[in-house]
Design a protein around this motif. Structure first.
Motif, mmCIF file in Angstrom:
data_model
loop_
_atom_site.group_PDB
_atom_site.id
_atom_site.type_symbol
_atom_site.label_atom_id
_atom_site.label_comp_id
_atom_site.label_asym_id
_atom_site.label_seq_id
_atom_site.Cartn_x
_atom_site.Cartn_y
_atom_site.Cartn_z
ATOM 1 N N ALA A 311 0.824 -1.208 0.000
ATOM 2 C CA ALA A 311 0.000 0.000 0.000
ATOM 3 C C ALA A 311 0.856 1.256 0.000
ATOM 4 O O ALA A 311 0.527 2.244 -0.667
ATOM 5 C CB ALA A 311 -0.930 -0.001 1.209
ATOM 6 N N ALA A 312 1.965 1.229 0.741
ATOM 7 C CA ALA A 312 2.841 2.400 0.770
ATOM 8 C C ALA A 312 3.371 2.709 -0.626
ATOM 9 O O ALA A 312 3.449 3.880 -1.035
ATOM 10 C CB ALA A 312 3.999 2.159 1.739
ATOM 11 N N MET A 313 3.731 1.669 -1.382
ATOM 12 C CA MET A 313 4.211 1.889 -2.745
ATOM 13 C C MET A 313 3.089 2.308 -3.680
ATOM 14 O O MET A 313 3.278 3.176 -4.541
ATOM 15 C CB MET A 313 4.910 0.617 -3.253
ATOM 16 N N GLU A 320 -0.604 1.336 -12.456
ATOM 17 C CA GLU A 320 -1.699 0.674 -13.176
ATOM 18 C C GLU A 320 -1.877 -0.758 -12.675
ATOM 19 O O GLU A 320 -2.975 -1.297 -12.707
ATOM 20 C CB GLU A 320 -1.393 0.610 -14.670
ATOM 21 N N LEU A 321 -0.773 -1.364 -12.251
ATOM 22 C CA LEU A 321 -0.756 -2.806 -12.038
ATOM 23 C C LEU A 321 0.183 -3.185 -10.901
ATOM 24 O O LEU A 321 1.271 -2.619 -10.768
ATOM 25 C CB LEU A 321 -0.289 -3.485 -13.332
ATOM 26 N N VAL A 322 -0.241 -4.131 -10.091
ATOM 27 C CA VAL A 322 0.628 -4.803 -9.126
ATOM 28 C C VAL A 322 0.717 -6.265 -9.543
ATOM 29 O O VAL A 322 -0.313 -6.933 -9.696
ATOM 30 C CB VAL A 322 0.086 -4.693 -7.685
ATOM 31 N N LEU A 343 -5.951 -3.831 0.257
ATOM 32 C CA LEU A 343 -5.566 -2.571 -0.387
ATOM 33 C C LEU A 343 -6.760 -1.646 -0.585
ATOM 34 O O LEU A 343 -6.623 -0.418 -0.512
ATOM 35 C CB LEU A 343 -4.897 -2.846 -1.734
ATOM 36 N N ALA A 344 -7.934 -2.224 -0.830
ATOM 37 C CA ALA A 344 -9.133 -1.404 -1.030
ATOM 38 C C ALA A 344 -9.441 -0.563 0.194
ATOM 39 O O ALA A 344 -10.017 0.531 0.071
ATOM 40 C CB ALA A 344 -10.321 -2.299 -1.376
ATOM 41 N N GLY A 345 -9.071 -1.053 1.360
ATOM 42 C CA GLY A 345 -9.318 -0.307 2.587
ATOM 43 C C GLY A 345 -8.266 0.745 2.879
ATOM 44 O O GLY A 345 -8.446 1.554 3.803
ATOM 45 N N LEU A 350 -7.514 1.457 -6.470
ATOM 46 C CA LEU A 350 -7.021 0.081 -6.427
ATOM 47 C C LEU A 350 -6.519 -0.308 -7.803
ATOM 48 O O LEU A 350 -7.279 -0.364 -8.773
ATOM 49 C CB LEU A 350 -8.135 -0.872 -5.999
ATOM 50 N N PRO A 351 -5.217 -0.577 -7.946
ATOM 51 C CA PRO A 351 -4.701 -0.993 -9.247
ATOM 52 C C PRO A 351 -5.127 -2.419 -9.585
ATOM 53 O O PRO A 351 -5.622 -3.151 -8.717
ATOM 54 C CB PRO A 351 -3.183 -0.910 -9.057
ATOM 55 N N LEU A 352 -4.930 -2.799 -10.820
ATOM 56 C CA LEU A 352 -5.147 -4.188 -11.200
ATOM 57 C C LEU A 352 -4.152 -5.066 -10.461
ATOM 58 O O LEU A 352 -2.995 -4.692 -10.264
ATOM 59 C CB LEU A 352 -4.958 -4.376 -12.707
ATOM 60 N N LEU A 353 -4.583 -6.244 -10.066
ATOM 61 C CA LEU A 353 -3.726 -7.210 -9.385
ATOM 62 C C LEU A 353 -3.665 -8.471 -10.239
ATOM 63 O O LEU A 353 -4.708 -9.059 -10.555
ATOM 64 C CB LEU A 353 -4.273 -7.542 -7.992
#
Length: 396
Positions: A311-313, A320-322, A343-345, A350-353
């Protein structure tokens, strides 16, 4: 990654060099093309294209191929159009991955086709000389398979664990004995007859993912396994930071990264405290898939441990993407939904995972890309007064 070549210019002094690079860029994909096709793609006149192509052929960059003599089943009238191909075999690059359990070497031609490979298993306790000897053996095997010599190599890059300084020295490595203060590239380069650029393995995994994987322009690559690391691609380029420490979230106290995998492996299901933690983690994941509540709780805790660092990053670069890679990517079905919820919280966007599909080759592929980028950089930096010959690029 570096941009390959500039577009044609018609009002600059080094016009010939720009035109040469433009023609090479069009033919670099390996598909033979007629002069007319190259002229259309570059915007150069047919006559200029012919002169440039003939010169590049003389210098060994291009080869004239047999032209097609049939059109729609009928013989073409007149002389067949001349066609040229890029001589990818003119030079080769090396990508090395020196890891905790395995070393891998890939050799590719200038069109990025892998022509040789070698690997060797190593132990986490192996001293630096033994690990480097294993890498040398894998390199020799790759050269033999490709039927090449060290003199055929134009550039090389190596991925390995730790923080890597700008000069290739490992400034911090908690995993590989004797690695701190070492420059492994300098120790390998004499046997390759070229410099070996060294980079953090997670960084090269990110580069490999950008090149051969999901391909987004802004990416966080999470190397998840018995250790955790991260690589960052920002606007299509690898971001290593001033001292090579970008993405080292594990250094942040309270982030949960340093011992997240250990806590996962040493649950009662994993029983990996003194054994193989990777195998123990696999047992936990298997039990979680089977519905074991203790295993599911262990997976939840692991995701919670790593989510704050990710989340920090995400909040810093808004990717766009993790991408989840590394040894735990096989458990993406368990990890990614949980990570998305965490991550949504914490993140407004929220990027694509996604899970990496490149497997164990990702670091070595990233090293190949870095070596190819080095060749491209030499091409663009060569003094326009000097002939654009393979020897000139190889000798830089």
């Amino acid at each position: 990654m570096t941009e390959s070549f500039p577009v044609p210019a018609r009002d600059q002094t080094p016009l010939r060099r720009v035109n040469e690079l433009s023609v090479l860029a069009v033919l670099r994909d390996g598909a033979p093309r007629s002069l007319r096709e190259v002229s259309h793609a570059t915007g150069l006149s047919w006559r200029t294209t012919q002169v440039v192509a003939e010169g590049l052929g003389t210098h060994g960059w291009l080869a004239e191929t047999e032209a097609a003599s049939e059109t729609a089943g009928r013989k073409a009238v007149g002389r067949p159009a001349r066609r040229y191909r890029f001589r990818a075999e003119a030079g080769h690059v090396v990508g090395l991955d020196i890891g905790v359990h395995r070393v891998q070497v890939l050799i590719a031609d200038l069109a990025a086709e892998v022509v040789g490979s070698g690997s060797a298993m190593v132990s986490p306790s192996d001293p630096a000389p033994d690990r480097l000897a294993a890498a040398q053996g894998a390199l020799n095997a790759a050269l033999a398979e490709a039927r090449l010599t060290p003199a055929d190599m134009w550039a090389a890059a190596m991925g390995t664990s730790g923080i890597i300084g700008p000069d290739g020295t490992v400034t911090a490595s908690a995993l590989l004995p004797g690695w701190n203060g070492l420059n492994p590239g300098k120790l390998i380069s004499p046997s390759l007859h070229c410099d070996v650029e060294v980079a953090n393995d997670a960084n090269l995994a990110a580069l490999g993912e950008r090149w051969r994987g999901h391909g987004a322009r802004t990416v966080i690559y999470v190397l998840a396994g018995t250790r955790l690391g991260a690589g960052l691609i920002i606007d299509g380029r690898l971001h290593r930071g001033a001292a090579g420490a970008a993405g080292e979230i594990g250094a942040l106290r309270g982030a949960g990264w340093p011992d997240a995998a250990e806590r996962l492996a040493t649950t009662d299901i994993g029983e990996g405290a003194a054994g193989d933690r990777d195998h123990a983690a696999h047992r936990v994941f298997a039990a979680a898939r089977a519905g074991n509540q203790a295993a599911r709780a262990a997976v939840d805790r692991f995701v919670a441990d790593i989510a704050h660092g990710i989340a920090a990053m995400v909040l810093t670069i808004d990717p766009e993407l993790v991408v989840l890679g590394g040894g735990f990517s096989h458990a993406a079905d368990l990890l990614l939904p949980r990570l998305g919820a965490e991550l949504a919280g914490m993140c407004p966007h929220l990027p694509l995972l996604k899970a990496s599909e490149l497997g164990d080759d990702v670091v070595a592929l990233g090293a190949l890309r870095l070596a190819l980028d080095t060749v491209d950089q030499r091409l663009t930096e060569l003094d326009s007064a000097e002939p654009l010959t393979p020897a000139a690029i190889r000798g830089l």
